[in-house]
Design a protein around this motif. Sequence first.
Motif, PDB file in Angstrom:
ATOM      1  N   LEU A 147       0.831  -1.206   0.000  1.00 12.96           N
ATOM      2  CA  LEU A 147       0.000   0.000   0.000  1.00 12.96           C
ATOM      3  C   LEU A 147       0.863   1.253   0.000  1.00 12.96           C
ATOM      4  O   LEU A 147       0.569   2.228  -0.715  1.00 12.96           O
ATOM      5  N   ALA A 148       1.938   1.235   0.793  1.00  7.04           N
ATOM      6  CA  ALA A 148       2.860   2.376   0.801  1.00  7.04           C
ATOM      7  C   ALA A 148       3.491   2.565  -0.571  1.00  7.04           C
ATOM      8  O   ALA A 148       3.651   3.702  -1.038  1.00  7.04           O
ATOM      9  N   GLY A 149       3.841   1.459  -1.224  1.00  4.11           N
ATOM     10  CA  GLY A 149       4.416   1.570  -2.564  1.00  4.11           C
ATOM     11  C   GLY A 149       3.424   2.072  -3.583  1.00  4.11           C
ATOM     12  O   GLY A 149       3.772   2.888  -4.451  1.00  4.11           O
ATOM     13  N   LEU A 150       2.186   1.624  -3.497  1.00  2.00           N
ATOM     14  CA  LEU A 150       1.159   2.063  -4.447  1.00  2.00           C
ATOM     15  C   LEU A 150       0.831   3.545  -4.273  1.00  2.00           C
ATOM     16  O   LEU A 150       0.578   4.250  -5.261  1.00  2.00           O
ATOM     17  N   LYS A 151       0.827   4.016  -3.045  1.00  2.00           N
ATOM     18  CA  LYS A 151       0.543   5.427  -2.803  1.00  2.00           C
ATOM     19  C   LYS A 151       1.657   6.325  -3.351  1.00  2.00           C
ATOM     20  O   LYS A 151       1.409   7.502  -3.667  1.00  2.00           O
ATOM     21  N   ALA A 152       2.880   5.780  -3.463  1.00  3.32           N
ATOM     22  CA  ALA A 152       4.011   6.580  -3.942  1.00  3.32           C
ATOM     23  C   ALA A 152       4.124   6.599  -5.462  1.00  3.32           C
ATOM     24  O   ALA A 152       4.944   7.344  -6.010  1.00  3.32           O
ATOM     25  N   VAL A 153       3.316   5.792  -6.158  1.00  2.82           N
ATOM     26  CA  VAL A 153       3.378   5.752  -7.625  1.00  2.82           C
ATOM     27  C   VAL A 153       2.766   7.023  -8.202  1.00  2.82           C
ATOM     28  O   VAL A 153       1.711   7.485  -7.755  1.00  2.82           O
ATOM     29  N   ASP A 154       3.428   7.588  -9.195  1.00  5.96           N
ATOM     30  CA  ASP A 154       2.951   8.811  -9.848  1.00  5.96           C
ATOM     31  C   ASP A 154       1.602   8.540 -10.521  1.00  5.96           C
ATOM     32  O   ASP A 154       1.490   7.663 -11.378  1.00  5.96           O
ATOM     33  N   PRO A 155       0.536   9.293 -10.157  1.00  2.00           N
ATOM     34  CA  PRO A 155      -0.790   9.051 -10.759  1.00  2.00           C
ATOM     35  C   PRO A 155      -0.805   9.239 -12.277  1.00  2.00           C
ATOM     36  O   PRO A 155      -1.650   8.655 -12.961  1.00  2.00           O
ATOM     37  N   THR A 156       0.119  10.048 -12.798  1.00  3.25           N
ATOM     38  CA  THR A 156       0.118  10.274 -14.246  1.00  3.25           C
ATOM     39  C   THR A 156       0.436   9.001 -15.015  1.00  3.25           C
ATOM     40  O   THR A 156       0.040   8.871 -16.186  1.00  3.25           O
ATOM     41  N   LEU A 157       1.141   8.058 -14.387  1.00  6.36           N
ATOM     42  CA  LEU A 157       1.422   6.787 -15.059  1.00  6.36           C
ATOM     43  C   LEU A 157       0.143   6.001 -15.305  1.00  6.36           C
ATOM     44  O   LEU A 157      -0.048   5.417 -16.377  1.00  6.36           O
ATOM     45  N   ARG A 158      -0.745   5.989 -14.338  1.00  8.62           N
ATOM     46  CA  ARG A 158      -2.017   5.303 -14.511  1.00  8.62           C
ATOM     47  C   ARG A 158      -2.852   5.994 -15.587  1.00  8.62           C
ATOM     48  O   ARG A 158      -3.495   5.330 -16.416  1.00  8.62           O
ATOM     49  N   GLU A 159      -2.846   7.323 -15.555  1.00 14.02           N
ATOM     50  CA  GLU A 159      -3.628   8.061 -16.553  1.00 14.02           C
ATOM     51  C   GLU A 159      -3.098   7.818 -17.960  1.00 14.02           C
ATOM     52  O   GLU A 159      -3.877   7.643 -18.912  1.00 14.02           O
ATOM     53  N   ALA A 160      -1.779   7.783 -18.100  1.00 10.28           N
ATOM     54  CA  ALA A 160      -1.204   7.528 -19.421  1.00 10.28           C
ATOM     55  C   ALA A 160      -1.551   6.131 -19.909  1.00 10.28           C
ATOM     56  O   ALA A 160      -1.861   5.928 -21.096  1.00 10.28           O
ATOM     57  N   ALA A 161      -1.518   5.152 -19.003  1.00  7.12           N
ATOM     58  CA  ALA A 161      -1.879   3.784 -19.385  1.00  7.12           C
ATOM     59  C   ALA A 161      -3.346   3.694 -19.761  1.00  7.12           C
ATOM     60  O   ALA A 161      -3.721   2.989 -20.718  1.00  7.12           O
ATOM     61  N   ARG A 162      -4.202   4.424 -19.046  1.00  5.35           N
ATOM     62  CA  ARG A 162      -5.626   4.418 -19.361  1.00  5.35           C
ATOM     63  C   ARG A 162      -5.882   5.053 -20.722  1.00  5.35           C
ATOM     64  O   ARG A 162      -6.709   4.570 -21.500  1.00  5.35           O
ATOM     65  N   VAL A 163      -5.176   6.136 -21.025  1.00  5.80           N
ATOM     66  CA  VAL A 163      -5.327   6.790 -22.325  1.00  5.80           C
ATOM     67  C   VAL A 163      -4.894   5.852 -23.456  1.00  5.80           C
ATOM     68  O   VAL A 163      -5.488   5.832 -24.540  1.00  5.80           O
ATOM     69  N   ASP A 181      -3.165  -5.078 -17.158  1.00  9.75           N
ATOM     70  CA  ASP A 181      -1.948  -4.638 -17.865  1.00  9.75           C
ATOM     71  C   ASP A 181      -1.345  -3.407 -17.203  1.00  9.75           C
ATOM     72  O   ASP A 181      -0.112  -3.263 -17.148  1.00  9.75           O
ATOM     73  N   THR A 182      -2.194  -2.516 -16.707  1.00  7.78           N
ATOM     74  CA  THR A 182      -1.683  -1.308 -16.056  1.00  7.78           C
ATOM     75  C   THR A 182      -0.858  -1.656 -14.835  1.00  7.78           C
ATOM     76  O   THR A 182       0.220  -1.085 -14.603  1.00  7.78           O
ATOM     77  N   PHE A 183      -1.343  -2.622 -14.052  1.00  5.85           N
ATOM     78  CA  PHE A 183      -0.613  -2.976 -12.832  1.00  5.85           C
ATOM     79  C   PHE A 183       0.697  -3.677 -13.161  1.00  5.85           C
ATOM     80  O   PHE A 183       1.758  -3.285 -12.657  1.00  5.85           O
ATOM     81  N   TRP A 184       0.653  -4.724 -13.992  1.00  7.29           N
ATOM     82  CA  TRP A 184       1.839  -5.543 -14.220  1.00  7.29           C
ATOM     83  C   TRP A 184       2.865  -4.894 -15.138  1.00  7.29           C
ATOM     84  O   TRP A 184       4.062  -5.149 -15.009  1.00  7.29           O
ATOM     85  N   ARG A 185       2.423  -4.040 -16.071  1.00  7.90           N
ATOM     86  CA  ARG A 185       3.362  -3.451 -17.032  1.00  7.90           C
ATOM     87  C   ARG A 185       3.790  -2.036 -16.672  1.00  7.90           C
ATOM     88  O   ARG A 185       4.813  -1.554 -17.160  1.00  7.90           O
TER      89      ARG A 185
END
Length: 306
Positions: A191-207, A214-218
């Motif tokens: 959970l600590a690691g997930l909170k530190a992940v840049d949110p823009t990475l998730r947004e870019a993967a979603r776009v 795939d978003t989680f593993w890649r």
Amino acid sequence: MSRRDRIVVTLLLGIPLLIDIAFVWVPALGTVLLSFFKWNGVGSLSTKTCQPNLPSILNNGCVDGIQNFHQAATNYPSFWPAVWHNLIWLGVFVFIATPLGMLFAVVIDRGIKGSRMYQSILFLPVMLSLALVGIIWEFMYSQNLGLINTVIGRNGSNNAIDWLGDPHLNLWAVLVEATWRQSGYVMVLYLAGLKAVDPTLREAARVDGANAWDTFWRVIFPVMRPINIVIMVVTVIESLRAFDLVYITNKGINGLELLSVLVTSNIVGETQRVGFGSALGVVLLVISLVPICIFLYQTFRREETR
């Protein structure tokens, strides 16, 4: 930097360093040294060689070389079962407890309803001492009044399952207890690691059209490499230093032999073979260092090739 600042920095760094050396490194090096001696904890160590034909009092404190290790591997019936049980413990932590904790962290991180309550419930075993965890599960596994036998309808009957007394079942029963606690610990780290992940990475993967898997593993999981290293090291250490649960259950005998229990029983038990127990402690240290060093080497080697 003024003289006063240098004194403050020296104290802030020096005192913890001295404590670490005194309570970690000195005992560790002392254990390695004692592993080459035949010593029962009474009297001083000497440099004379062990002589089989001398009375035991004269052999106390003599240099034993690698005889302690040889005796453990060849003439100590509990040694190899303990090594095997420790490896099973490590395998369960790596392939069951860690993925389970990761799953809990990912689900809670998605912000489901009641996530804080679930997080508190799953983290509760981590806040309890291992001794208390063992006592709680003893009530669960009780042959006559236990919750599990009651639920499956075998409570108080002649065919009631002795979960902690049967040598074919007790190791797996205790591993359920350990997994219950370890998964909550891993969950908090992830959970600590997930909170530190840049949110823009998730947004870019979603776009880009990536689904949640795939978003989680890649994308997310590779970014959490530092957390993965910490979890791997913690998992190895926790699995190999397991002691409390098995000692509470049946003092680490009758199917629950572990190296940590053998170390304790030889050093502070009735036999008080400090040298032999120290040799077992060195074996445990080497076993724990091997997977950690291999994992760290492979991880940092991949980092250098990038």
